[in-house]
Design an enzyme around this catalytic site. Structure first.
Site, short mmCIF file in Angstrom:
data_model
loop_
_atom_site.label_atom_id
_atom_site.label_comp_id
_atom_site.label_asym_id
_atom_site.label_seq_id
_atom_site.Cartn_x
_atom_site.Cartn_y
_atom_site.Cartn_z
N HIS A 255 -1.59 0.52 -4.49
CA HIS A 255 -0.29 1.41 -4.43
C HIS A 255 0.95 0.65 -4.48
CE1 HIS A 255 2.56 4.53 -3.90
NE2 HIS A 255 1.91 5.49 -4.52
N GLU A 309 -5.09 9.48 -5.70
CA GLU A 309 -5.81 9.94 -6.91
C GLU A 309 -7.09 9.92 -6.35
OE1 GLU A 309 -4.07 11.25 -8.89
OE2 GLU A 309 -2.16 9.86 -9.18
#
Ligand SMILES: CC(C)(COP(=O)(O)OP(=O)(O)OC[C@H]1O[C@@H](n2cnc3c(N)ncnc32)[C@H](O)[C@@H]1OP(=O)(O)O)[C@@H](O)C(=O)NCCC(=O)NCCS
Length: 372
Positions: A255, A309
């Protein structure tokens, strides 16, 4: 030579009071509230109210707000007609982008962005997606039901059945977790468009385009593909090693902001445990463990952790959504954040217009067309 901030990493372009992903400490707050508190205790409608107005609704405000938003769920016939013209094999994100654009033109979402615009857009996203999904399955669209909340009504409009409380709650929790996230790529896109004093609908259409990419909102279905390809926990090590040896990225990890575990992944992991099939959850846990170990060994300085996700895919699969509705469902949630950011941008607007360092040729001599 000015420094080029590739990917704008670390560049602060605006203030926001809406949400704060604290990447170092693995925390996320919406207007001061910890994400896990909201995810475990609130409903999506309460969180939307929080993002648009700055406070959690009282019981009276909540009833009025939810009823009003529910009354906006019906699509104008001309927009349903636009959806009807879409080929059944269209990508759902393309249909969403097209139908939202048509909705803005039909409903005249123009002029200064307002909460009314935000509500009109947020309310119809599930109707657009359910209408298209049923159409491609040869089924007539279902009218939205005002007696169901946002999450339950979406599942109802897709399947024709009122979902169980557990499924509704799982989707509601997902919608809360992904409603806003600082200045992510799609929200930034929405704010850039708003900063030109364009309209709310144009901001949202642009944001849908940004969300579609696999480096942003397009990852959850890819996570599911990866897990299906791996197939069994025993196969995980060989599969992940081969993928990393080929230089591929493991979907659902890493991320830009979080250098610790994404707090949303933590909530989603326990939700996935309750909503997905046992074998599937065991596989996901095994893949996660191994992937984290391998990423840590191969890129120790990168601090790569599980992102939102990875378990979103298990939860969305668990509530019965087809893979290609994962990203549109992310949009169904995030539109609340996009619209809140548009309203915030306009409170203290300045055109967002960065510079680029020119690295192209100089002093070229123009040769007329006939002599080239
Ligand atoms: C999310 C993401 C785009 C963030 O990207 P970013 O901040 O620009 O990070 P970078 O692309 O600069 O990557 C930094 C390093 O970590 C590696 N890396 C990042 N995510 C990785 C992943 N999922 N698998 C393997 N390696 C990864 C990159 O290869 C790069 O290594 P290098 O510098 O040695 O070449 C990236 O982590 C990614 O592609 N993840 C997979 C897709 C995904 O899950 N998207 C959903 C995001 S919520």
């Amino acid at each position: 030579m000015p420094q080029v901030a590739k990917g704008l990493e670390g560049v602060v372009v605006s203030e926001t009071a809406l949400s704060h992903p604290d990447g170092e400490n693995g925390r996320l707050i919406y207007l001061g509230y910890e994400i896990a508190d909201l995810a475990n205790n609130a409903t999506y409608e309460e969180v939307v109210h929080l993002l648009w107005t700055g406070h959690l609704p009282t019981r009276g405000e909540f009833t009025e707000f939810s009823a009003k938003m529910a009354s906006y769920r019906v699509l104008p016939k001309s927009v349903t007609d636009v959806i009807r013209t879409m080929p059944t094999d269209s990508e759902p994100m393309d249909v969403l982008r097209t139908a939202v654009s048509a909705f803005g033109a039909v409903q005249k979402i123009t002029g200064k962005a307002t909460i009314e615009h935000a509500m009109a857009l947020t309310a119809v996203f599930p109707t657009i997606m359910a209408t298209f999904d049923r159409q491609r399955r040869g089924l007539a669209p279902l009218a939205p039901r005002a007696d169901l909340n946002h999450a339950a009504n979406y599942l109802y409009m897709l399947s024709g059945e009122v979902p169980s409380d557990q499924r509704t709650r799982a989707l509601d929790t997902y919608l809360i977790l992904t409603a806003d996230h600082g200045l992510n790529a799609s929200t930034f896109t929405a704010r850039v468009i708003a900063s030109t004093l364009s309209d709310m609908c144009s901001s949202i259409v642009g944001a849908i385009g940004a969300l579609k990419g696999p480096l942003h909102g397009g990852a959850p279905a890819l996570v599911l593909n990866m897990l299906r390809e791996i197939g069994t926990p025993e196969n995980a090590e060989a599969w992940l090693t081969a993928a990393l040896d080929r230089g591929e990225r493991l979907m659902g990890f890493g991320h830009r902001v979080y250098k610790a575990e994404d707090p949303r992944a933590k909530v989603l992991r326990s939700l996935a445990e309750r909503t997905s099939e046992i074998d599937f959850f065991r596989l996901a846990i095994r893949v996660e463990d191994l992937a984290l170990k391998m990423l840590h060994e191969r890129k120790p300085d990168r601090r790569l952790y599980t992102n939102v996700e990875f378990y979103s895919s298990a939860v969305l699969h668990g509530v019965g959504l087809p893979d290609d509705l994962f990203t549109p469902t992310f949009a169904i949630s995030r539109v609340a954040g996009w619209t809140a950011h548009v309203i915030e941008q306009l409170k203290d607007n300045r055109l967002i217009r960065p510079d680029a360092e020119y690295v192209g040729p100089t002093r070229m001599t123009f040769v007329p067309l006939e002599k080239r």
